[in-house]
Scaffold this active site. Structure first.
Site, PDB file in Angstrom:
ATOM      1  N   ASP A  78     -44.433   5.611  27.603  1.00  0.00           N
ATOM      2  CA  ASP A  78     -44.653   4.660  28.442  1.00  0.00           C
ATOM      3  C   ASP A  78     -43.410   3.982  29.140  1.00  0.00           C
ATOM      4  O   ASP A  78     -43.211   3.615  30.327  1.00  0.00           O
ATOM      5  CB  ASP A  78     -45.834   3.637  28.403  1.00  0.00           C
ATOM      6  CG  ASP A  78     -47.434   4.311  28.709  1.00  0.00           C
ATOM      7  OD1 ASP A  78     -47.147   5.624  28.371  1.00  0.00           O
ATOM      8  OD2 ASP A  78     -48.397   3.661  28.906  1.00  0.00           O
ATOM      9  N   CYS A 119     -48.231   5.829  19.816  1.00  0.00           N
ATOM     10  CA  CYS A 119     -47.946   5.063  21.123  1.00  0.00           C
ATOM     11  C   CYS A 119     -49.225   5.230  22.137  1.00  0.00           C
ATOM     12  O   CYS A 119     -49.824   6.185  22.351  1.00  0.00           O
ATOM     13  CB  CYS A 119     -46.625   5.420  21.786  1.00  0.00           C
ATOM     14  SG  CYS A 119     -45.432   4.898  20.571  1.00  0.00           S
ATOM     15  N   ASP A 120     -49.315   4.214  22.890  1.00  0.00           N
ATOM     16  CA  ASP A 120     -50.067   4.248  24.422  1.00  0.00           C
ATOM     17  C   ASP A 120     -51.300   4.992  24.081  1.00  0.00           C
ATOM     18  O   ASP A 120     -52.285   4.907  23.672  1.00  0.00           O
ATOM     19  CB  ASP A 120     -49.349   4.170  25.444  1.00  0.00           C
ATOM     20  CG  ASP A 120     -48.032   3.109  25.315  1.00  0.00           C
ATOM     21  OD1 ASP A 120     -48.795   2.179  25.729  1.00  0.00           O
ATOM     22  OD2 ASP A 120     -47.104   3.139  24.979  1.00  0.00           O
ATOM     23  N   LYS A 121     -51.049   6.138  25.152  1.00  0.00           N
ATOM     24  CA  LYS A 121     -52.475   6.911  25.387  1.00  0.00           C
ATOM     25  C   LYS A 121     -52.636   7.986  24.308  1.00  0.00           C
ATOM     26  O   LYS A 121     -53.854   8.593  24.217  1.00  0.00           O
ATOM     27  CB  LYS A 121     -52.118   7.721  26.730  1.00  0.00           C
ATOM     28  CG  LYS A 121     -51.727   6.968  27.835  1.00  0.00           C
ATOM     29  CD  LYS A 121     -52.473   5.615  27.828  1.00  0.00           C
ATOM     30  CE  LYS A 121     -51.817   4.557  28.678  1.00  0.00           C
ATOM     31  NZ  LYS A 121     -50.543   3.941  28.216  1.00  0.00           N
ATOM     32  N   CYS A 191     -43.503   0.031  19.855  1.00  0.00           N
ATOM     33  CA  CYS A 191     -42.788  -1.602  20.336  1.00  0.00           C
ATOM     34  C   CYS A 191     -43.270  -2.647  19.744  1.00  0.00           C
ATOM     35  O   CYS A 191     -44.521  -2.928  19.464  1.00  0.00           O
ATOM     36  CB  CYS A 191     -42.555  -1.635  21.763  1.00  0.00           C
ATOM     37  SG  CYS A 191     -41.619  -0.138  22.688  1.00  0.00           S
ATOM     38  N   GLU A 442     -48.825   1.797  35.110  1.00  0.00           N
ATOM     39  CA  GLU A 442     -48.526   0.348  34.893  1.00  0.00           C
ATOM     40  C   GLU A 442     -47.378  -0.381  35.533  1.00  0.00           C
ATOM     41  O   GLU A 442     -46.465   0.271  36.195  1.00  0.00           O
ATOM     42  CB  GLU A 442     -48.074   0.392  32.995  1.00  0.00           C
ATOM     43  CG  GLU A 442     -48.890   0.831  32.156  1.00  0.00           C
ATOM     44  CD  GLU A 442     -48.734   1.007  30.872  1.00  0.00           C
ATOM     45  OE1 GLU A 442     -49.526   1.053  29.899  1.00  0.00           O
ATOM     46  OE2 GLU A 442     -47.651   0.700  30.623  1.00  0.00           O
ATOM     47  N   SER A 468     -48.642  -2.819  31.570  1.00  0.00           N
ATOM     48  CA  SER A 468     -48.114  -2.525  30.147  1.00  0.00           C
ATOM     49  C   SER A 468     -48.829  -3.668  29.075  1.00  0.00           C
ATOM     50  O   SER A 468     -49.070  -4.777  29.575  1.00  0.00           O
ATOM     51  CB  SER A 468     -46.620  -2.535  30.115  1.00  0.00           C
ATOM     52  OG  SER A 468     -46.323  -2.926  28.507  1.00  0.00           O
TER      53      SER A 468
END
Length: 570
Positions: A78, A119-121, A191, A442, A468
């Site tokens: 992302d 991460c993320d998705k 992150c 985002e 985000s």
């Protein structure tokens, strides 16, 4: 065993021949076949090290008598996709991930799965696949990145995004920005703050589908490798005992996850993702559940971007088990739920403890008396909108200001960069929802510019897109219905007064109804921004953000005759 379908009997001699071609021995073929679903790649810092995690998982599976077979999974960063056309693919990729795992696992008839996201998705996509397939499964993430160091302070990716705004407003030099960008992200891992990836990895623990430590053990630590080995062993125990996600992902488990979400002050994206995962698990989870649970859950942690701490600090203070033990002490969690340890949550928490109290506060001394996320509603968002209220300063908890309307993120960023946004303004970015975007991008670039320019305590941003997990300030997203389907946000004009009242959970457009009727009569459905390819198919099938922005599936015969969903206990 399910894998007998590809390896047992004389009619499967051709199938066994193909397995032999890959170097498997007859003994390995006879053992349970475990899919090690690895999202490793060389474009995401959180995934660059996942081959090492997968090797540890495979060692654990072999030690427990199984045959691990690694299969791939896509992943999008992302941070790298942020602020341009690439971000349209991020949320949409969640559906691709779930569908591709289903395809690979069912086509090859694996007996169990270990899923390795970070991460993320990728995390929610794997959770969706786990719930959908309902076979013995466990998740072990790659772990969080350590914080970087700059000018004797801890920093992270969010610091760099905000530094762009500081540079544009003359508050930072080119040299300092150059030095910061080289030091903010020191190595592998998701992150370092309580951003979306780490929020979801923590909620994996809360749901009971990952081992304790999954959310916080650092990516580069020996503890992360040990956790991966133990996960490989644990999935074999799940297979032996017949424990599947259907026994773990219950309404009580989702209520626990929302409670932990509120206590952590996690990313607003968790609302989208938990709703989508619950749908796959046939559990009803609505925006009202988030408000109900958040209202009675104190915020026990304050991590970046809303607070000063990073994931390594949370881990050192006891991690998610310590947070959950404190919540359970106040009767806020259902501790009899089953987890992938084969034991109840209560049993898992017996040895948990808060080590210093520096990061994790007690119920009698929370950062806030209510949780970190609120779902707002009103004339601008009849079906809801989401805000990370723990990251909003006191003076912006209630705000009335004039709308500055933009029909894309790029237009808003341009105006911000040119200094055209004034204190008191309410920036509206629309046609960025699941369908209109498409992909519900985002908005970290505009929110970071607002923060970096020192306007986060005087300017609000409202969008039918999303934010985000690194966003802070009065940033309100997921506005539903979205502009592309004619939601009220499509009718806002420059200068309209917008009322925000986070404590009252209200978001209103202060325009007479007669004027809104006139505007609605003149409004036209926009042409699709992406007319071909995957995103065009996604836009045609995706649901509202209030429903998790999931791809609408064909209703099965069973579903048409009865509704199997069970509501979350509140």
């Amino acid at each position: 065993m399910r894998s007998d379908a590809i390896k047992k009997g004389i009619f499967r001699a051709p199938h066994r021949s193909l397995l032999f071609a890959m170097g498997l021995t007859r003994q390995e073929i006879q053992r349970p076949l475990v899919a090690v679903v690895n999202s490793a790649n060389e474009i995401i810092p959180g995934h660059i090290h996942l081959h090492a995690v997968a090797d540890a998982v495979k060692a654990g599976v072999r030690a427990a008598g199984g045959t691990p077979i690694e299969i791939p999974c896509i992943g999008i960063c992302d941070g790298i996709a942020m602020g341009h056309e690439g971000m349209r693919y991020s949320l949409a990729s969640r559906e691709l991930i779930a569908d591709s795992i289903e395809s690979m696992v069912m086509a090859h008839q694996f007996d169990a799965m270990v899923l390795i996201p970070n991460c993320d998705k990728i995390v929610p996509g794997m959770l969706m696949a786990m719930a959908r397939l309902d076979m013995p499964s466990i998740i072990v993430s790659g772990g969080p990145m350590m914080a970087g160091r700059f000018r004797q302070e801890n920093v992270d990716l969010s610091t760099v995004f905000e530094a762009v705004g500081a540079r544009l407003s003359g508050r930072m030099s080119d040299e300092d920005l150059f030095l910061l960008e080289e030091s903010a992200c020191p190595g592998a891992g998701s992150c370092a703050g309580m951003f979306t990836a780490n929020s979801m990895n923590c909620l994996v623990e809360a749901l009971g589908v990952g081992l304790p430590g999954n959310g916080t053990a650092p990516a580069t630590s020996g503890e992360r490798v040990r956790l991966a080995k133990m996960s490989g062993e644990a999935v074999m125990a799940l297979l032996a005992s017949g424990i599947t996600p259907g026994r773990i992902l219950t309404p009580s488990a989702f209520a626990n996850a929302v409670t932990v979400d509120a206590a952590l002050g996690a990313s607003t994206n968790t609302v989208l993702h938990l709703t989508a995962v619950a749908r796959e698990a046939h559990v009803k989870l609505s925006p009202c559940d988030f408000n109900t649970i958040s209202d009675m859950t104190p915020q026990l942690c304050s991590l970046r971007p809303g607070g000063p701490f990073h994931m390594q600090d949370l881990h050192e203070d006891g991690g998610i088990p310590a947070v959950m033990k404190e919540l359970a002490r106040g009767g806020l969690l259902e501790t009899e739920v089953l987890t992938v340890t084969g034991q109840t949550l209560g049993s898992n928490l017996e040895r948990a403890r808060c080590r210093t109290g520096r990061v994790i506060r007690g119920l009698d001394d929370p950062y806030q008396t209510t949780g970190g996320i609120s779902v707002l509603a009103g004339s601008l968002a009849p079906d809801g909108a989401v805000v990370k209220r723990s990251a909003v300063c006191a003076r912006m908890q209630r705000h009335v200001g004039p709308a500055r309307v933009f029909d894309s993120e790029e237009d808003a960023v341009r105006s911000l960069s040119e200094g055209k946004i004034r204190p008191g303004d309410v920036v509206i970015i629309r046609y960025e929802g699941p369908r209109g975007g498409p992909g519900m991008r985002e908005m970290l670039a505009p929110t970071s510019l607002i923060t970096g320019m020192g306007l986060d305590d005087r300017v609000a941003l409202i969008t039918d897109g999303r934010f985000s997990g690194a966003t802070r300030g009065a940033a309100i997203g997921h506005v539903s219905p979205e502009a592309a389907v004619g939601g009220p946000i499509a009718l806002v004009a420059d200068g309209d007064m917008i009322s925000i009242d986070i404590s009252a959970k209200a978001l209103d457009l202060l325009v007479p109804e007669e004027e809104l009727r006139r505007r609605r009569a003149a409004w036209q459905t926009p042409q699709p921004r992406v007319p071909t390819g995957f995103l065009a198919r996604y836009a045609a099938a995706v649901s509202s953000a209030s429903e998790g922005a999931v791809m609408n599936r064909c209703t099965s015969i069973a579903e048409s005759s009865t509704d199997p969903s069970t509501p979350v206990a509140s």
